[in-house]
Design a protein around this motif. Structure first.
Motif, PDB file in Angstrom:
ATOM      1  N   HIS A  80       6.577 -39.608  35.937  1.00  0.00           N
ATOM      2  CA  HIS A  80       6.090 -38.256  36.235  1.00  0.00           C
ATOM      3  C   HIS A  80       4.672 -38.310  36.800  1.00  0.00           C
ATOM      4  N   GLN A  81       3.843 -39.168  36.230  1.00  0.00           N
ATOM      5  CA  GLN A  81       2.450 -39.260  36.670  1.00  0.00           C
ATOM      6  C   GLN A  81       2.378 -39.670  38.141  1.00  0.00           C
ATOM      7  N   HIS A  82       3.191 -40.620  38.522  1.00  0.00           N
ATOM      8  CA  HIS A  82       3.219 -41.064  39.913  1.00  0.00           C
ATOM      9  C   HIS A  82       3.632 -39.929  40.836  1.00  0.00           C
ATOM     10  N   ALA A  83       4.694 -39.205  40.455  1.00  0.00           N
ATOM     11  CA  ALA A  83       5.180 -38.096  41.279  1.00  0.00           C
ATOM     12  C   ALA A  83       4.152 -36.972  41.359  1.00  0.00           C
TER      13      ALA A  83
ATOM     14  N   THR B 126       0.886 -49.947  35.432  1.00  0.00           N
ATOM     15  CA  THR B 126       0.148 -49.021  34.576  1.00  0.00           C
ATOM     16  C   THR B 126       0.438 -49.294  33.096  1.00  0.00           C
ATOM     17  N   LEU B 127       1.692 -49.445  32.747  1.00  0.00           N
ATOM     18  CA  LEU B 127       2.042 -49.675  31.346  1.00  0.00           C
ATOM     19  C   LEU B 127       1.524 -51.022  30.862  1.00  0.00           C
TER      20      LEU B 127
ATOM     21  N   ARG C 138      -3.621 -41.899  31.076  1.00  0.00           N
ATOM     22  CA  ARG C 138      -2.629 -42.756  30.427  1.00  0.00           C
ATOM     23  C   ARG C 138      -1.426 -41.938  29.987  1.00  0.00           C
ATOM     24  N   THR C 139      -0.302 -42.597  29.839  1.00  0.00           N
ATOM     25  CA  THR C 139       0.961 -41.881  29.623  1.00  0.00           C
ATOM     26  C   THR C 139       1.596 -42.171  28.268  1.00  0.00           C
ATOM     27  N   ASP C 140       0.858 -42.804  27.371  1.00  0.00           N
ATOM     28  CA  ASP C 140       1.447 -43.212  26.096  1.00  0.00           C
ATOM     29  C   ASP C 140       0.925 -42.438  24.895  1.00  0.00           C
ATOM     30  N   LEU C 141       0.141 -41.377  25.140  1.00  0.00           N
ATOM     31  CA  LEU C 141      -0.496 -40.696  24.016  1.00  0.00           C
ATOM     32  C   LEU C 141       0.471 -39.840  23.206  1.00  0.00           C
TER      33      LEU C 141
ATOM     34  N   HIS D  16       7.120 -44.617  29.516  1.00  0.00           N
ATOM     35  CA  HIS D  16       7.757 -44.992  30.784  1.00  0.00           C
ATOM     36  C   HIS D  16       8.144 -43.755  31.583  1.00  0.00           C
ATOM     37  N   GLU D  17       8.780 -42.790  30.916  1.00  0.00           N
ATOM     38  CA  GLU D  17       9.178 -41.555  31.594  1.00  0.00           C
ATOM     39  C   GLU D  17       7.964 -40.801  32.127  1.00  0.00           C
TER      40      GLU D  17
END
Length: 485
Positions: free
Chosen positions: A163-166, A224-225, A148-151, A158-159
């Motif tokens: 990055h996670q996708h790339a 994802t979000l 997850r990307t919100d921690l 969002h940013e």
């Protein structure tokens, strides 16, 4: 494969650590704080730990990496970009670290879960030179999902998702299809964006199964979000501890409390936690205690429910169960319980009136109660309380139920409508914890100790995600819907 990679699972937190060895020396990846497990495995295999690596500064547990490196004399690899309060071997994208004649690590920057996240490609020596055996991906590319990307805060989610996708794409491009994927998260951890039951995976399999490798960047980010749910409140303390450098753990037995002291501690507002199975708790328990059995993710829910720093006393049938609970709690930074007591519930009560029972039932009985035909000995279902997480509720829930996720309940007890409360979750574990809190607040309560997927068959009218009129887009492939007990 001459290199052997062993999994050290921490199922209660949904994480994995790894020990990779060539028969002589070993690398340890993302170790938990109770490092004796790692030391035992290394001793069993007859290998010497020479390198300890962190894929990122963890938010879901206190790391054992610093202490393991100190005890073994191993080199401690941590991202150079992370400003930590201890000595380590700083590594960055493109670095290669020779481990032995048969193993080397290549460092790849894979931001997404955190800004400075690293993955470590494990190369093994072959007659034709170095060949990648697999990659330790931490919270980057997981089995069928990503971390997850919100921690680090919603403002970065969002940013970091971009990055996670790339980063996932980069790993897929760098490695052959046969390369193993060894993630740290994704086995029930709230650090994962969604869950997978796969026991193992490869780059080739992830190309077929992982949304990060199948979707375009914008679609991946949006979906994802949309699928992210809440995560444990204690995460706020984990990164702080890991940046500073965690202290060694003390797993020695804590002081014993008698019945009078237990009553005093509860009167003072401290938490006294009953670690027994919920059925034993329901049969007889000390009034004022909270049920969080060792058969479920006790430390996750306890760390989420309490006010951080409040003293905790543990009740169990045996000293071994208390020791197991201590081990789980140090992993999330609860270093020393205030006290403990073992034995039977009768031994914990200063007088018989302090013992209490908790009524349990199932979904067919709830259906009967809602129809005005409550089974003998059970009250009417004035309130149906669902304590599952928001994404679970959104996917399907009982029509007319009140929704308060378990982590919110201690501060929202007054929001539960008047009347007898029938409380349910996905299986009964969280419902029993919720019922103990409600009973402590003087409410009449019944635990629905049953699987939620039995609710519709029991005749209860359901509301599904398709029925809801909402602007929130549904998550892909069950993203964020964590199969919790």
């Amino acid at each position: 494969m001459t290199v052997e990679v062993s999994v050290i699972a921490t199922s209660s937190l949904g994480d994995r650590s790894y020990l990779a060895s060539d028969g002589q020396v070993a690398i340890v990846v993302d170790p938990q704080r109770d490092i004796d497990r790692v030391m035992y495995l290394a001793g069993e295999k007859g290998v010497r730990i020479t390198h300890v690596v962190e894929t990122h500064i963890h938010n879901d547990y206190v790391s054992g990496g610093l202490e393991l490196a100190r005890v073994t004399g191993a080199r401690y690899l941590v991202a150079a970009a992370d400003e930590v309060g201890f000595d380590r071997m700083p590594v960055s994208d493109g670095d290669a670290v020779a481990v032995s004649d048969s193993m080397q690590l290549r460092i790849v920057a894979t931001p997404g879960h955190t800004f400075h996240h690293l993955s470590y490609i494990l190369d093994e020596a072959t007659d034709g030179g170095w060949q990648p055996a697999g990659v330790f991906t931490g919270g980057s590319l997981l089995f069928g999902t990503t971390g997850r990307t919100d921690l680090l805060g919603k403002e970065y989610a969002h940013e970091l998702a971009h990055h996670q996708h790339a980063s996932a794409k980069r790993l897929a491009d760098l490695l052959p299809d046969g390369a193993e994927v060894w993630p740290t998260h994704g086995f029930g951890s709230f650090c994962s964006a969604s869950q997978s039951d796969a026991p193992e995976s490869t780059i080739g399999r992830e190309k077929q199964a992982n949304p990060a490798l199948a979707l375009g960047a914008d679609t991946f980010v949006t979906e994802t979000l949309a699928g992210l749910d809440a995560y444990p409140a204690y995460y706020a303390h984990m990164g702080v501890a890991n940046f500073a450098g965690p202290a060694p753990v003390d797993l020695t037995p804590v002081t014993r409390a008698d019945a009078a002291e237990l009553r005093e501690r509860m009167a003072a507002g401290q938490w006294v936690v009953d670690l027994r199975h919920r059925k034993a708790y329901a049969a007889s328990h000390l009034a004022g205690t909270v049920s969080l059995g060792l058969d479920g993710p006790m430390s996750t829910w306890l760390g989420w429910l309490i006010d951080w720093g409040v003293p905790i006393t543990l009740l169990a049938e045996t000293p071994e169960q208390v020791a197991d609970a201590q081990r789980e709690l140090v992993r999330i930074g609860i270093d020393r319980p205030a006290a403990q007591a073992t034995g039977e519930a009768e031994q914990w009560a200063a007088e018989p009136g302090q013992l209490r029972e908790l009524r349990m039932s199932d979904f067919p009985s709830l259906a009967a109660a809602r129809a005005g035909h409550a089974p003998a000995g059970l009250p009417a279902a004035d309130v149906v309380l669902d304590v599952r997480m928001t994404n679970e509720w959104r996917a399907a829930h009982i029509d007319g139920a009140v929704h308060i996720p378990l982590p919110d309940l201690p501060k929202r007890l007054a929001d539960v409508p008047a009347g007898a409360v029938w409380v349910h979750c996905g299986s009964g574990y969280r419902a029993t914890a919720a019922a103990s809190l409600l009973a402590n607040a003087g409410r009449e309560v019944v635990v629905v100790d049953d699987k939620f997927d039995q609710a519709a068959d029991a005749g209860l009218e359901m509301v599904t995600e398709a029925d809801l009129s909402t602007a929130i887009r549904p998550a892909p492939s069950g993203a964020g819907r964590i199969p919790l007990p």
